[in-house]
Design a protein around this motif. Structure first.
Motif, PDB file in Angstrom:
ATOM      1  N   SER A   6       3.995  -8.907  14.501  1.00  0.00           N
ATOM      2  CA  SER A   6       3.035  -8.750  13.414  1.00  0.00           C
ATOM      3  C   SER A   6       2.016  -9.883  13.378  1.00  0.00           C
ATOM      4  O   SER A   6       1.036  -9.818  12.639  1.00  0.00           O
ATOM      5  CB  SER A   6       3.762  -8.696  12.068  1.00  0.00           C
ATOM      6  OG  SER A   6       4.539  -9.864  11.858  1.00  0.00           O
ATOM      7  N   LEU A 190      -0.849  -2.532  13.875  1.00  0.00           N
ATOM      8  CA  LEU A 190      -0.066  -2.242  12.679  1.00  0.00           C
ATOM      9  C   LEU A 190      -0.576  -0.980  12.002  1.00  0.00           C
ATOM     10  O   LEU A 190      -0.566  -0.854  10.781  1.00  0.00           O
ATOM     11  CB  LEU A 190      -0.107  -3.434  11.713  1.00  0.00           C
ATOM     12  CG  LEU A 190       0.427  -4.769  12.256  1.00  0.00           C
ATOM     13  CD1 LEU A 190       0.388  -5.840  11.169  1.00  0.00           C
ATOM     14  CD2 LEU A 190       1.833  -4.620  12.807  1.00  0.00           C
ATOM     15  N   GLU A 192      -2.789   1.543  10.218  1.00  0.00           N
ATOM     16  CA  GLU A 192      -3.969   1.445   9.364  1.00  0.00           C
ATOM     17  C   GLU A 192      -4.131   0.067   8.729  1.00  0.00           C
ATOM     18  O   GLU A 192      -5.185  -0.236   8.170  1.00  0.00           O
ATOM     19  CB  GLU A 192      -3.899   2.499   8.261  1.00  0.00           C
ATOM     20  CG  GLU A 192      -3.955   3.934   8.778  1.00  0.00           C
ATOM     21  CD  GLU A 192      -3.926   4.952   7.653  1.00  0.00           C
ATOM     22  OE1 GLU A 192      -3.824   4.524   6.472  1.00  0.00           O
ATOM     23  OE2 GLU A 192      -4.014   6.158   7.943  1.00  0.00           O
ATOM     24  N   GLU A 193      -3.107  -0.769   8.813  1.00  0.00           N
ATOM     25  CA  GLU A 193      -3.193  -2.103   8.214  1.00  0.00           C
ATOM     26  C   GLU A 193      -4.241  -2.944   8.940  1.00  0.00           C
ATOM     27  O   GLU A 193      -4.327  -2.939  10.169  1.00  0.00           O
ATOM     28  CB  GLU A 193      -1.829  -2.799   8.283  1.00  0.00           C
ATOM     29  CG  GLU A 193      -1.799  -4.163   7.625  1.00  0.00           C
ATOM     30  CD  GLU A 193      -0.417  -4.789   7.647  1.00  0.00           C
ATOM     31  OE1 GLU A 193      -0.334  -6.024   7.549  1.00  0.00           O
ATOM     32  OE2 GLU A 193       0.570  -4.037   7.763  1.00  0.00           O
ATOM     33  N   ASN A 272      -8.338  -2.300  12.540  1.00  0.00           N
ATOM     34  CA  ASN A 272      -7.057  -1.603  12.503  1.00  0.00           C
ATOM     35  C   ASN A 272      -6.868  -0.895  13.842  1.00  0.00           C
ATOM     36  O   ASN A 272      -7.634  -1.108  14.782  1.00  0.00           O
ATOM     37  CB  ASN A 272      -6.969  -0.652  11.302  1.00  0.00           C
ATOM     38  CG  ASN A 272      -8.024   0.433  11.329  1.00  0.00           C
ATOM     39  OD1 ASN A 272      -8.544   0.798  12.392  1.00  0.00           O
ATOM     40  ND2 ASN A 272      -8.349   0.966  10.174  1.00  0.00           N
TER      41      ASN A 272
END
Length: 310
Positions: A6, A190, A192-193, A272
């Motif tokens: 992440s 990640l 749509e983040e 994104n």
């Protein structure tokens, strides 16, 4: 959500004098998180227990640490080819890690389970009755953002990062007249983040090693008064203040006393998984950037790899 990671958790470097490195990092804008005879841990104002580890030893680059997206899979990651076992992670906040090795021999630490630290309150932006529009002192480093790594086997390293860690390309730089790919910026996926423009920049070169490690600051003003503070402290300035067009990043680069380049960084662009991938034809000296032409030592910088010490 396909990336194994992440974002970055920390960078691990080595230096022969921990006092000297601590003084540099405090001028740079970090805060002491912990220290023993062999290791120095420095944090920012965010909730990470530390961002920067310095091991006592010859100057060099030891490892890049990444936070895994699914902590429960750490045992599965230990089964990856060439991976080490799940083991305790040293330093404040505890946690566990699995270590991998890139084709260049750089250690990658896949980290999970660290306890968060209490974030520090942001700088007050409202002028008090007896205040004025001046800020003195170091920049406020918030978090670790990305690294850049120079390699003589660029295509192989790009494939490793994408296949093993699940990163995806944001932009690729190439030279005209069949000069080939110069480098690629890769970000975490990640879904749509929204994420940073890149978590790693892999660039082609004759050397192997870390080009720089980048830390996000609290606001763009930090880039400027951080420059004033570092200059007054006699720190070694390499390049900046300037703006990278790719990622809309404001930057300033500083060299540690042991030849490891650190960047003050802040960016206005987020991406994104659906954001476009672009191939960029560049001219001499990264001519799409704003600011002075980068000096030779910036272009050729690569802090060599050193062995991970137990």
């Amino acid at each position: 959500m396909s990336s194994l990671i992440s974002g970055m958790s920390h960078v691990r470097l080595s230096a022969p004098d921990l006092d000297r490195m601590q003084a540099f990092l405090e001028d740079f804008g970090m805060i002491l998180a912990g220290r023993d005879e062999r290791r120095l841990y420095m944090r920012g104002t965010g909730d990470a227990p530390y961002l920067h580890v310095t091991e006592l030893g010859e100057p060099g680059t030891i490892s890049f640490g990444y936070q895994v997206t699914e902590p429960d899979r750490l045992a599965d990651l230990a089964a990856l080819p060439g991976a080490g076992p799940v083991e305790p992670l040293d330093g404040p906040g505890g946690g566990k890690r699995v270590r991998l090795s890139t084709p260049d021999g750089l250690t990658i630490e896949l980290v999970a389970g660290r306890e968060t630290a209490e974030p520090l309150p942001p700088r007050t932006l409202i002028r008090p009755p007896d205040g004025e529009s001046r800020t003195l002192g170091p920049a406020r480093v918030v978090r670790i953002a990305h690294t850049a790594f120079m390699t003589g086997q660029l295509a192989r390293l790009i494939e490793w990062y994408q296949h093993t860690l699940g990163v995806i390309p944001s932009d690729e730089l190439f030279l005209g007249d069949d000069g080939g790919v110069l480098g690629q910026f890769d970000r975490v996926d990640l879904g749509e983040e929204l994420v940073d423009h890149h978590v790693v920049f892999l660039l082609r070169g004759r050397k192997t090693g870390m080009h720089h490690v980048s830390f996000e600051v609290e606001g763009v003003d930090d880039i400027f008064f951080g420059y004033d503070h570092m200059t007054a402290a006699g720190r070694d300035h390499v390049r900046g203040i300037g703006r990278h067009a790719l990622g809309s990043q404001i930057f300033n680069y500083w060299m540690s006393p042991d030849g490891q380049m650190h960047e003050h960084w802040i960016s206005a662009e987020r991406l994104n998984a659906e954001s476009a991938f672009n191939r960029i034809l560049i001219g001499e000296g990264m001519s799409y950037d704003t600011g002075e032409k980068p000096p030779r030592r910036f272009v050729e910088q690569a802090t060599p790899l050193v062995t991970f010490q137990e």
